[in-house]
Design a protein around this motif. Structure first.
Motif, PDB file in Angstrom:
ATOM      1  N   SER A  83      -6.462   7.150  -3.070  1.00 20.25           N
ATOM      2  CA  SER A  83      -7.032   6.365  -1.973  1.00 20.25           C
ATOM      3  C   SER A  83      -7.684   5.101  -2.523  1.00 20.25           C
ATOM      4  O   SER A  83      -7.552   4.012  -1.943  1.00 20.25           O
ATOM      5  N   LYS A  84      -8.348   5.218  -3.683  1.00 24.01           N
ATOM      6  CA  LYS A  84      -8.958   4.029  -4.285  1.00 24.01           C
ATOM      7  C   LYS A  84      -7.884   3.023  -4.685  1.00 24.01           C
ATOM      8  O   LYS A  84      -8.022   1.813  -4.478  1.00 24.01           O
ATOM      9  N   ALA A  85      -6.786   3.545  -5.277  1.00 21.27           N
ATOM     10  CA  ALA A  85      -5.731   2.655  -5.738  1.00 21.27           C
ATOM     11  C   ALA A  85      -5.104   1.902  -4.567  1.00 21.27           C
ATOM     12  O   ALA A  85      -4.822   0.713  -4.664  1.00 21.27           O
ATOM     13  N   THR A  86      -4.919   2.594  -3.440  1.00 20.98           N
ATOM     14  CA  THR A  86      -4.329   1.941  -2.276  1.00 20.98           C
ATOM     15  C   THR A  86      -5.238   0.833  -1.769  1.00 20.98           C
ATOM     16  O   THR A  86      -4.781  -0.272  -1.450  1.00 20.98           O
ATOM     17  N   THR A  87      -6.544   1.129  -1.707  1.00 21.82           N
ATOM     18  CA  THR A  87      -7.489   0.099  -1.281  1.00 21.82           C
ATOM     19  C   THR A  87      -7.430  -1.104  -2.223  1.00 21.82           C
ATOM     20  O   THR A  87      -7.380  -2.252  -1.784  1.00 21.82           O
ATOM     21  N   ARG A  88      -7.427  -0.784  -3.537  1.00 23.23           N
ATOM     22  CA  ARG A  88      -7.409  -1.875  -4.516  1.00 23.23           C
ATOM     23  C   ARG A  88      -6.160  -2.730  -4.358  1.00 23.23           C
ATOM     24  O   ARG A  88      -6.217  -3.951  -4.492  1.00 23.23           O
TER      25      ARG A  88
ATOM     26  N   GLN B 140      -0.929  -0.505  -9.540  1.00 25.81           N
ATOM     27  CA  GLN B 140      -2.046   0.318  -9.064  1.00 25.81           C
ATOM     28  C   GLN B 140      -1.607   1.747  -8.843  1.00 25.81           C
ATOM     29  O   GLN B 140      -2.363   2.685  -9.120  1.00 25.81           O
TER      30      GLN B 140
ATOM     31  N   GLU C  60      -8.572  11.303  -4.423  1.00 23.32           N
ATOM     32  CA  GLU C  60      -9.538  10.207  -4.335  1.00 23.32           C
ATOM     33  C   GLU C  60      -9.015   8.986  -5.098  1.00 23.32           C
ATOM     34  O   GLU C  60      -9.127   7.855  -4.630  1.00 23.32           O
ATOM     35  N   GLY C  61      -8.436   9.258  -6.279  1.00 18.50           N
ATOM     36  CA  GLY C  61      -7.905   8.157  -7.082  1.00 18.50           C
ATOM     37  C   GLY C  61      -6.825   7.401  -6.342  1.00 18.50           C
ATOM     38  O   GLY C  61      -6.761   6.168  -6.390  1.00 18.50           O
TER      39      GLY C  61
ATOM     40  N   ALA D 190      -2.946   4.848 -11.214  1.00 22.92           N
ATOM     41  CA  ALA D 190      -3.968   5.523 -10.407  1.00 22.92           C
ATOM     42  C   ALA D 190      -4.438   6.785 -11.115  1.00 22.92           C
ATOM     43  O   ALA D 190      -3.695   7.411 -11.862  1.00 22.92           O
TER      44      ALA D 190
ATOM     45  N   SER E 164       0.840  -1.198   0.000  1.00 20.44           N
ATOM     46  CA  SER E 164       0.000   0.000   0.000  1.00 20.44           C
ATOM     47  C   SER E 164       0.875   1.248   0.000  1.00 20.44           C
ATOM     48  O   SER E 164       0.559   2.237  -0.668  1.00 20.44           O
TER      49      SER E 164
END
Lengths: 260, 152
Positions: A231-236, A219, A228-229, A223, A113
């Protein structure tokens, strides 16, 4: 109805395109002409960040998982009067399964992450673009060292995890619950085979290391360059890596031990 | 200066990895550095091997002297043909030794126990142990016991 169909199709095409881009990134970054003098310091920096700094969480979780295995194994096996087999149980479950899988999961959470967020932020602040502007290949300078660092450090961390876990198991079983240490180690050595158990565990961790760091780097690289992108990439990264590790673990286990 | 601490850290990590690998190899899997790949192969036929597996121990007076390297069916005699690899330093097993399939503990693993004979001539590469005793299968034993009880 047609709209939904279109949405499914677009989703599938997006996934496919992302897979293609990730493969392209992997090829571009791995097959660069080697230049040891400039790449080695970058690699060492990443090895420190990805490997050395993950050491604490690996040591602590390995120790506790080994201790729990020793305790659980003892309470079950003592009913059958075969508590000497605790050593065998702890060592086999750690070396074959738990060390590669748990280390890879922890690694995805701790290092993967962070790598995603770092590269994503570099993209958002246009550092990657500026590298290209001044004629430095970002694949070579940013992506490749991180890929290699993850690929090298995860197997090392896995072996450390297994050793610490077995030590934790012996701590509980031998020193605390009073199993005779001779039979604890002899049973373990009789049942653990170097090539089928230890080497297969290392092969697993090599595969996991490759997959986890690939997902993490891609990711970040792919990203959307907004907060926001990222944070989404880290989650993914965490979700995809965990799923990939668990799924691949089943396939690898079936191939190695299932005699399929 | 900063680079130096990083390099020391990475060096320590790699060293820890190597030490772990050696520990796993020697302490956990009991990999012996002395080469025991050598040795000679002997064969024995058993009527029932009852759960004997490859890599099971072959022991003499409880000391391991080799391991089971292959198990096949002898299609002519319809018996299990067990191939054993004996360490080369054990070259004093006489030709009339006998082999039994034993169990370590009540529910433990199966292994082969060799009882030495008296002949001068010793077992060589490819020799066959003729005097064998099959595994004790618990179900058969219980079956026999019940049968005897009923017939009394």
């Amino acid at each position: 109805m047609i709209d939904q169909l279109q949405r499914i199709g677009r989703g599938a095409l997006d996934r496919l395109a992302a897979t293609g881009r990730s493969g392209q990134m992997l090829l571009q970054s791995l097959f660069v002409p080697p230049a040891p003098k400039e790449m080695l310091p970058l690699l060492i920096k990443q090895l420190h960040f990805v490997g050395v700094l993950s050491l604490v969480i690996i040591l602590v979780s390995g120790l506790f998982i080994g201790m729990v295995l020793g305790l659980q194994g003892y309470t079950i096996l003592v009913d059958y009067g075969s508590e000497q087999a605790v050593g065998q149980m702890v060592a086999l479950s750690l070396v074959r399964e738990l060390a590669p899988v748990v280390t890879a999961l922890l690694f995805a959470g701790r290092a993967g992450s962070a790598v995603t967020a770092e590269i994503g932020l570099m993209k958002a602040t246009e550092q990657l673009a500026s590298y290209e502007m001044i004629g430095v290949d970002p694949m070579r300078r940013i992506i490749a060292p991180r890929l290699w660092a993850g690929f090298i450090s995860l197997p090392i961390l896995t072996m450390i995890f297994a050793v610490v876990g077995i030590w934790g198991g012996s701590l509980v079983a031998v020193d605390w619950l009073g199993i005779y240490s001779g039979s604890f180690w002899a049973n373990m050595q009789a049942s653990v085979d170097f090539s089928t158990d230890v080497l297969n565990g290392i092969v697993k961790s090599l595969v996991f290391g490759f997959v986890v760091i690939w997902i993490s780097v891609f990711q970040g690289y792919d990203a959307i360059p907004t907060s926001e992108g990222i944070s989404k990439a880290t989650t993914r990264t965490v979700v995809y890596s965990s799923l990939a590790v668990l799924g691949l673990d089943f396939i690898l286990t079936a191939m190695m031990f299932g005699e399929i | 200066m900063q680079m130096r601490t990083l390099e020391i850290g990475v060096g320590a990590l790699i060293l820890a990895g190597v030490i772990s690998l050696v520990t796993l190899a020697i302490n956990v899997s009991g990999l012996s550095l002395t080469d025991r790949a050598g040795g000679y192969t002997i064969y024995a036929r058993f009527e029932n091997i009852g759960g004997l597996t490859e890599r099971a121990k072959v022991s003499l007076s409880g000391v391991q002297i080799g391991e089971v390297s292959a198990i096949r069916i002898d299609s002519r005699m319809l018996m299990a043909d067990v191939e054993m690899r004996i360490f080369s330093e054990v070259d004093y097993l006489s030709i009339d030794s006998s082999a039994q399939i034993l169990t370590a503990g009540l529910l433990g693993e199966k292994y082969i126990g060799i009882t030495p004979g008296f002949e001068e001539e010793t077992l060589k590469e490819g020799s066959r142990i003729e005097d064998t005793q099959s595994a004790l299968v618990l179900e058969e034993l219980i079956g026999k016991f019940l049968f005897n009880k009923v017939s009394e």
